[in-house]
Enzyme design. Sequence first.
Site: not given
Length: 332
Positions: A124, A169
């Site tokens: 973001y 991740k």
Amino acid sequence: MKLAVVEGDGVGKEVIPAALEVLDAFGLDVEKIPMELGYGRWERTGSAITEEDIDALKDCDCVLFGAVTTPPDPNYKSVLLTIRKELDMYANVRPIRPLLSVKGIHDRTDFNYIIVRENTEGLYSGIEEIGEEISTTKRVVTKKGSKRIADYASKLASNRTNKLTIVHKSNVMKSDKLFLDVCRQSATDAGVTHSDELVDSFAYNLIKNPWNYDVIVTTNLFGDILSDMSGALVGGLGLLPSANIGEKYAFFEPVHGSAPDIAGKNIANPLAAILSLKMLLEWNKNMAEATILEEAIDTALNLGLCTPDLGGKSTTSDVGEFLANYIKTRLE
Ligand code: NAD
Ligand code: IPM
Ligand code: MN
């Protein structure tokens, strides 16, 4: 308390009035500052939010916010993201807890976890290049940004069951190695038991065995997705509240969006907004009021007084009115 109130767009215009009816029932000393922000205002005036609006928000102690519509138009900047960034509310706190009389996808109801979502960076970042052939979004992970969210989550964990799960991740996106390392260090420093999971298998484990988790810390987009997914565990998006917290400001809003598919029908579930109000009351140390509000919600649900998403026949305003009347009677 000086409270900025932003209904926003779509069902925001329905759930916030219901939440305000509930707030008013407590008769607290609250000065409400209504503000029109969002896509509707942009369509009407060409501006969704201005510098002056940001200043006005900063002038309040906290904000109660409904939802805004955010179109994919690259020229439109999300009002919500602008506010989160401008007020530097780095922690998006999303508690997932079943209300006992509402069924989610499991029979077991003995789970209660909190997603602590980094709220200012990650995917973001807003650093994007949009082209005809190639479009990119830069994923930003900073040590400072990771440390403050990790410290927030570690502190929260130490006040609960002292257990933290770090979701990332880093096998694919090496930017997450920094996030993971900083989170591990923060938890270690705080004496919090911690483990980490890759987000894909974590999503599976979370939906299958939610009782295995307590405080979960993760980056911005993963937190966004995992929070909506969690709605399935507790009976729907109409029940998920959230808080955006920074050093100075706090901002309370349902997890759900403007729900254009049901907007204008007075059928949106106001409980996500009302549970966000409960978080606001707790943040403002109105603990007795928060407890009464919880009792009022339990009573309504036990009576089957709820909106169609929960299988009921009540309208948005019926729910607000019932809760407000319950509270007034309780306080007599
Ligand atoms: P959404 O959360 O608005 O709706 C998803 C589904 O959940 C819809 O079927 C909707 O009817 C249902 N739902 C949502 N809130 C409900 C409620 N209170 N009671 C009953 N059912 C409810 O997500 P979306 O449809 O993907 O997004 C619609 C718009 O909202 C988009 O413009 C999006 O950008 C925006 N959005 C805003 C926020 C926010 O302001 N915080 C959050 C998410 C999405
Ligand atoms: C949320 C919403 C927002 C987000 C959008 C509307 C910008 O989905 O609060 O979860 O992605 O953070
Ligand atoms: Mn979301």
